[in-house]
Design an enzyme around this catalytic site. Structure first.
Site, mmCIF file in Angstrom:
data_model
loop_
_atom_site.group_PDB
_atom_site.id
_atom_site.type_symbol
_atom_site.label_atom_id
_atom_site.label_comp_id
_atom_site.label_asym_id
_atom_site.label_seq_id
_atom_site.Cartn_x
_atom_site.Cartn_y
_atom_site.Cartn_z
ATOM 1 N N CYS A 1 0.830 -1.213 0.000
ATOM 2 C CA CYS A 1 0.000 0.000 0.000
ATOM 3 C C CYS A 1 0.859 1.255 0.000
ATOM 4 O O CYS A 1 1.666 1.469 0.906
ATOM 5 C CB CYS A 1 -0.937 0.010 1.206
ATOM 6 S SG CYS A 1 -1.920 1.520 1.340
ATOM 7 N N ARG B 1 0.021 4.789 3.051
ATOM 8 C CA ARG B 1 0.043 4.520 4.486
ATOM 9 C C ARG B 1 0.369 5.697 5.386
ATOM 10 O O ARG B 1 0.414 5.549 6.610
ATOM 11 C CB ARG B 1 1.023 3.373 4.777
ATOM 12 C CG ARG B 1 0.472 2.034 4.394
ATOM 13 C CD ARG B 1 1.515 0.955 4.578
ATOM 14 N NE ARG B 1 2.426 0.856 3.441
ATOM 15 C CZ ARG B 1 3.563 0.172 3.455
ATOM 16 N NH1 ARG B 1 3.952 -0.428 4.557
ATOM 17 N NH2 ARG B 1 4.316 0.114 2.365
ATOM 18 N N TRP C 1 -9.014 5.911 0.102
ATOM 19 C CA TRP C 1 -9.567 6.536 -1.103
ATOM 20 C C TRP C 1 -8.742 6.071 -2.281
ATOM 21 O O TRP C 1 -7.662 5.513 -2.133
ATOM 22 C CB TRP C 1 -9.569 8.068 -0.985
ATOM 23 C CG TRP C 1 -8.255 8.650 -0.563
ATOM 24 C CD1 TRP C 1 -7.124 8.798 -1.326
ATOM 25 C CD2 TRP C 1 -7.932 9.154 0.743
ATOM 26 N NE1 TRP C 1 -6.129 9.353 -0.570
ATOM 27 C CE2 TRP C 1 -6.589 9.600 0.687
ATOM 28 C CE3 TRP C 1 -8.653 9.297 1.935
ATOM 29 C CZ2 TRP C 1 -5.949 10.161 1.793
ATOM 30 C CZ3 TRP C 1 -8.004 9.857 3.026
ATOM 31 C CH2 TRP C 1 -6.669 10.284 2.948
ATOM 32 N N GLU D 1 -5.316 3.596 -10.255
ATOM 33 C CA GLU D 1 -5.945 2.288 -9.993
ATOM 34 C C GLU D 1 -7.119 2.076 -10.940
ATOM 35 O O GLU D 1 -7.379 0.963 -11.388
ATOM 36 C CB GLU D 1 -6.453 2.210 -8.549
ATOM 37 C CG GLU D 1 -5.373 2.307 -7.496
ATOM 38 C CD GLU D 1 -5.970 2.145 -6.107
ATOM 39 O OE1 GLU D 1 -6.228 3.174 -5.457
ATOM 40 O OE2 GLU D 1 -6.189 1.003 -5.676
HETATM 41 N N1 ARG Z 1 -6.849 -1.408 -6.800
HETATM 42 C C1 ARG Z 1 -8.118 -1.729 -6.221
HETATM 43 C C2 ARG Z 1 -9.244 -1.228 -7.123
HETATM 44 O O1 ARG Z 1 -8.979 -0.670 -8.128
HETATM 45 C C3 ARG Z 1 -8.279 -1.137 -4.841
HETATM 46 C C4 ARG Z 1 -7.189 -1.458 -3.860
HETATM 47 C C5 ARG Z 1 -7.177 -0.537 -2.659
HETATM 48 N N2 ARG Z 1 -6.978 0.824 -3.058
HETATM 49 C C6 ARG Z 1 -7.011 1.894 -2.239
HETATM 50 N N3 ARG Z 1 -6.834 3.057 -2.768
HETATM 51 N N4 ARG Z 1 -7.255 1.763 -0.944
HETATM 52 O O2 ARG Z 1 -10.397 -1.313 -6.825
#
Ligand code: ARG
Length: 405
Positions: free
Chosen positions: A96, A99, A269, A274
């Site tokens: 992560c 953090r 968030w 992602e």
């Molecule tokens: N990568 C994942 C997604 O696209 C989420 C993983 C956690 N991501 C976060 N920003 N807490 O759904």
């Protein structure tokens, strides 16, 4: 309606793939031998009392916990031990990048909820509670732990909100191809399916232990979503793309001092990449770069025109722009990379190792333009942590396991 072609399965990753469960990955430790509960409990309580000097006397608490373990085979965390354990589990999550704010994790203690209905209701409450006024707060809801002979609840979904993937007869997929297996499994279990759009929210599947799951749809007001548009390309909006605002991982186990909280959904968030560089872009997910490149009028005949790269950047511009316009919390990979190095520095100053997995920390686009790319990290499996159990991983992708779990 948009449909996207089904892609080939990715190559197996020898480091993380669970033997015998195709397409399923796990963190190291999630599948290895765990220490006995009294040893793990003592290690955790030592950590707890070292970092919380005002909490009381370690020796007394140790005696109490040993007695409870002798009597019942397990023990019960105090609210303070649970809250601190959940925060440190985040701090120890080597994959992560976000953090820096681990101390601010909000912990919803729901260890008294003992029915599948109750768990589903509290998952919905989590979604509402985690994003008041579209400002996202890192939050975890903790349901009952596993006890000898009495397993706690399980949430089958990989995240509380995910989109169905409908496999069509011609080999194409409507929706998220990652969840074709899970979608098919839910339908076998009695889910009639959604309207058939590329963004149908899946119902929650919750079981007590390894029993049959209760399926429940998530009320619309609990599903915060952002429709995607682009600051310069008016046609972008017509693609009808959207994504959910809160990523709540719901199939990982919160492990604290030898105790498994198998149902402990948690969220932060989103970082824009992602969604823009993975969920909507990966060839085995929504695979949208060719669609966008064609709309941009790029030469997709040659790799060397870098059409993929241009399309990827514009998709990510759209994601960040749309969340910002909607007033929903989101970070970008440049800001988050800097924050991560601040976090790392702070941890080192505290005399702690900050475990970090380079392959996960480095953003999936413009890697070398972020400072996290230009160095290596120490990676270690520390406890407390969030771990994958193979049966949960398998279920979330719709695979059946040998154990039936
Ligand atoms: N990568 C994942 C997604 O696209 C989420 C993983 C956690 N991501 C976060 N920003 N807490 O759904």
């Amino acid at each position: 309606m948009l449909t996207w072609r089904r892609s080939r399965r990715r190559a197996p990753d020898p480091l993380y793939d669970v033997p015998g469960v195709p397409g399923v990955t796990s963190v190291p430790g999630g599948v290895s031998e765990a220490p006995p509960v009294d040893v793990a409990a003592e290690d955790y309580l030592r950590l707890f009392y070292t970092e919380n000097p005002g909490a009381g006397v370690l020796r007394e608490r140790l005696r109490e916990v040993r007695q409870e373990i002798a009597r019942t085979g397990t023990y019960t965390h105090t609210p303070g031990e649970l809250i601190f354990g959940a925060r440190v589990a985040w701090r120890n999550s080597g994959r992560c990048i976000g953090r820096l704010y681990w101390r601010s994790l909000r912990v919803r203690d729901r260890r008294h909820v003992t029915t599948a209905e109750g768990v589903a209701v509290e998952c919905v409450n989590h979604l509402r509670d985690a994003a008041p006024g579209r400002r996202i707060r890192p939050t975890i809801t903790v349901f009952p732990q596993d006890r000898p002979g009495v397993p706690g609840p399980r949430i089958w979904n990989e995240q509380l909100i995910r989109y169905a993937g409908y496999a069509m007869e011609d080999g194409s997929v409507v929706g998220d191809p990652r969840y074709t297996g899970f979608t098919a499994m839910l339908r076998e279990l009695g889910w009639p399916g959604g309207p058939g759009s590329p963004f149908d929210v899946l119902p929650l599947a919750v079981s007590m232990g390894d029993g049959p799951p209760l399926l429940s749809t998530i009320p619309g007001d609990a599903v915060l979503e952002v429709a995607l548009s682009h600051p310069d390309y008016p046609w972008f909006e017509q693609l009808g793309l959207r994504w959910h605002a809160v990523p709540v991982i719901s199939n990982m186990c919160l492990e604290i001092g030898g105790i498994c909280y198998r149902a402990a959904p948690f969220n932060g968030w989103y970082m824009g990449t992602e969604i823009g560089a993975r969920n909507l872009a990966d060839v085995d997910r929504y695979d949208l770069t060719p669609v966008i490149a064609r709309r941009m009028g790029l030469d997709t005949g040659s790799d060397r025109s870098l059409w993929r790269d241009y399309a990827l950047v514009e998709l990510n511009v759209a994601v960040l722009h749309s969340f910002e316009r909607a007033g929903v919390t989101m970070t970008d990979h440049h800001t988050e990379s800097r924050r991560f190095l601040t976090h790392l520095e702070r941890e080192e100053k505290e005399g702690r190792v900050c475990p970090a997995d380079w392959t996960w920390i480095v953003p999936p686009m413009s890697a070398s333009a972020t400072p996290v790319f230009h160095r290596y990290y120490e990676d270690r499996l520390l406890s407390p942590n969030f771990v994958h159990h193979p049966d949960s991983l398998a279920r979330a992708l719709g695979h059946r396991t040998a154990t039936g779990g």
